[in-house]
Design an enzyme around this catalytic site. Structure first.
Site, PDB file in Angstrom:
ATOM      1  N   GLU A  53     -35.003  86.456  47.688  1.00  0.00           N
ATOM      2  CA  GLU A  53     -35.317  87.731  47.006  1.00  0.00           C
ATOM      3  C   GLU A  53     -34.004  88.379  46.539  1.00  0.00           C
ATOM      4  O   GLU A  53     -33.000  88.335  47.244  1.00  0.00           O
ATOM      5  CB  GLU A  53     -36.003  88.655  48.028  1.00  0.00           C
ATOM      6  N   ASN A 117     -39.577  94.073  41.621  1.00  0.00           N
ATOM      7  CA  ASN A 117     -38.865  93.123  42.471  1.00  0.00           C
ATOM      8  C   ASN A 117     -39.546  91.773  42.200  1.00  0.00           C
ATOM      9  O   ASN A 117     -40.683  91.560  42.628  1.00  0.00           O
ATOM     10  CB  ASN A 117     -39.011  93.571  43.932  1.00  0.00           C
ATOM     11  N   LYS A 134     -43.404  91.549  43.185  1.00  0.00           N
ATOM     12  CA  LYS A 134     -43.750  91.890  44.576  1.00  0.00           C
ATOM     13  C   LYS A 134     -44.877  92.915  44.632  1.00  0.00           C
ATOM     14  O   LYS A 134     -44.848  93.923  43.899  1.00  0.00           O
ATOM     15  CB  LYS A 134     -42.496  92.430  45.260  1.00  0.00           C
ATOM     16  N   GLU A 153     -36.842 100.673  48.925  1.00  0.00           N
ATOM     17  CA  GLU A 153     -37.558  99.859  47.920  1.00  0.00           C
ATOM     18  C   GLU A 153     -38.624 100.679  47.199  1.00  0.00           C
ATOM     19  O   GLU A 153     -38.886 100.449  46.021  1.00  0.00           O
ATOM     20  CB  GLU A 153     -38.189  98.631  48.577  1.00  0.00           C
ATOM     21  N   CYS A 179     -40.808  88.666  50.280  1.00  0.00           N
ATOM     22  CA  CYS A 179     -40.419  89.336  51.525  1.00  0.00           C
ATOM     23  C   CYS A 179     -41.573  90.021  52.246  1.00  0.00           C
ATOM     24  O   CYS A 179     -42.342  89.378  52.926  1.00  0.00           O
ATOM     25  CB  CYS A 179     -39.260  90.298  51.282  1.00  0.00           C
ATOM     26  N   ASN A 204     -35.170  89.491  52.292  1.00  0.00           N
ATOM     27  CA  ASN A 204     -34.000  90.197  52.855  1.00  0.00           C
ATOM     28  C   ASN A 204     -34.562  91.033  53.998  1.00  0.00           C
ATOM     29  O   ASN A 204     -35.240  92.046  53.754  1.00  0.00           O
ATOM     30  CB  ASN A 204     -33.389  91.165  51.834  1.00  0.00           C
TER      31      ASN A 204
END
Ligand code: CDT
Length: 320
Positions: A53, A117, A134, A153, A179, A204
């Site tokens: 990611e 993302n 994402k 995020e 993730c 991450n």
């Protein structure tokens, strides 16, 4: 043909784990690291290589940035760009497909700007298969200065407008997640219901989890727990690839892994740095699970699963 009545569909898959990327490290320097892993993968016979990611920059959501130009400097407005083109060129020349996580900035025709993302999947001939964005955006929306570092995020990214697709590629059925998506059973099931055989994931994951530090020592356990159960319960391969190690003072989980449809880990990273892991994946092995204990058509009971899509949070039973 070998004369085998049931020839297997083997795909050699690699995970290109990354160690830390410093905030000062240029994209050009990062792409050189990606190229090094790509060439190692070619030597190992890899046909599909999965990068983590946000693999082109440091994990910038750990900072509360307010200057929009500085924020946007972490995003890609085109893929490939002049900086990432060498990766696309070399992969095509080597005949390797890849999946690459990055921050994506999209401007609609009406001028609306979106920040995602994202992860792009590229076939061995260089053609783009799909871009996944994402779905589950973790962390918080506003600066929380009492934390040792931020996980913003929800300030930097909007959720995918598309959800979880599955694509015919690499001789099989391939899906992606990023993730935090891997922690949700719905992620795997939505792809499982499209017959997925190989799920690609970059992550991450800081060890320190401010809302409940009691979870810190369990990060490695939870990482494998969710991906192994998701693989088994849907009869699919799962490839989880970390950006790990101590990045700008934040220690993050490595332990990248390639997981079989049995739920067993077939390859796992040993370091917290740039490292290639490889597994020869038999995509037909998925059917041992899809056609038996997890034969969805035969055994699922969707008439009892309505709550999963009808409500978001918990509704407790009435008292008394
Ligand atoms: N990148 C990412 O999604 N990380 C989250 C960290 C925990 S939520 C603050 C994860 O699920 O690993």
């Amino acid at each position: 043909m070998t004369g085998d009545a049931h020839p297997k569909r083997f795909l050699t898959v690699g995970g290109a784990q990354l160690g830390p990327i410093a905030r000062s490290e240029s994209r050009e320097a990062v792409v050189q690291r990606l190229l090094s892993l790509l060439r190692q993968a070619a030597d190992a016979g890899v046909e599909l290589l999965v990068f983590p990611e946000l693999a082109l920059t440091t994990f910038f959501p750990r900072w509360h940035l307010t200057d929009q130009d500085e924020i946007d400097s972490f995003y890609e407005t085109e893929m490939p760009s002049p900086v990432t083109q060498p990766l696309f060129d070399e992969a095509k020349a080597l005949g390797i497909g890849f999946a690459l996580g990055y921050a994506e900035l999209v401007t609609d025709e009406d001028g609306t700007v979106h920040h995602y993302n994202s992860m792009v999947l590229v076939e061995r001939d260089g053609s783009k298969v799909a871009t996944f964005r994402k779905v589950h955006i973790p962390g918080h929306e506003t600066n929380e200065p009492d934390r040792p570092f931020q996980h913003l995020e929800r300030y930097y990214f909007e959720p995918s407008p598309d959800g979880f697709g599955v694509w015919r590629a690499f001789g099989g059925l391939v899906g992606m997640m990023i993730c935090n998506d891997r922690r949700w059973s719905e992620t795997y099931r939505v792809m499982g219901l499209q017959g997925v055989e190989l799920i690609l994931c970059g992550y991450n994951t800081p060890f320190h989890f401010s809302p409940d530090p009691g979870q810190n020592p369990l990060q490695g356990f939870h990482n494998h727990l969710v991906m192994q159960s998701g693989a088994y319960q849907n009869g699919t391969w799962v490839v989880g690839v970390a950006k790990g190690g101590v990045e700008e003072g934040v220690d993050s989980l490595a332990q990248s892994a390639i997981i079989a449809p049995s739920g067993q880990i077939m390859a796992q990273a040993l370091t917290t740095d740039d490292e290639l892991i490889v597994a020869r994946c038999d995509l037909d092995w998925c059917n041992n699970y899809k056609d038996t204990v997890f034969d969805f058509d035969h055994y699922r009971m969707p008439e009892y699963y309505g709550r999963i899509t009808e409500q978001r949070g918990v509704i407790l039973p009435e008292e008394g």
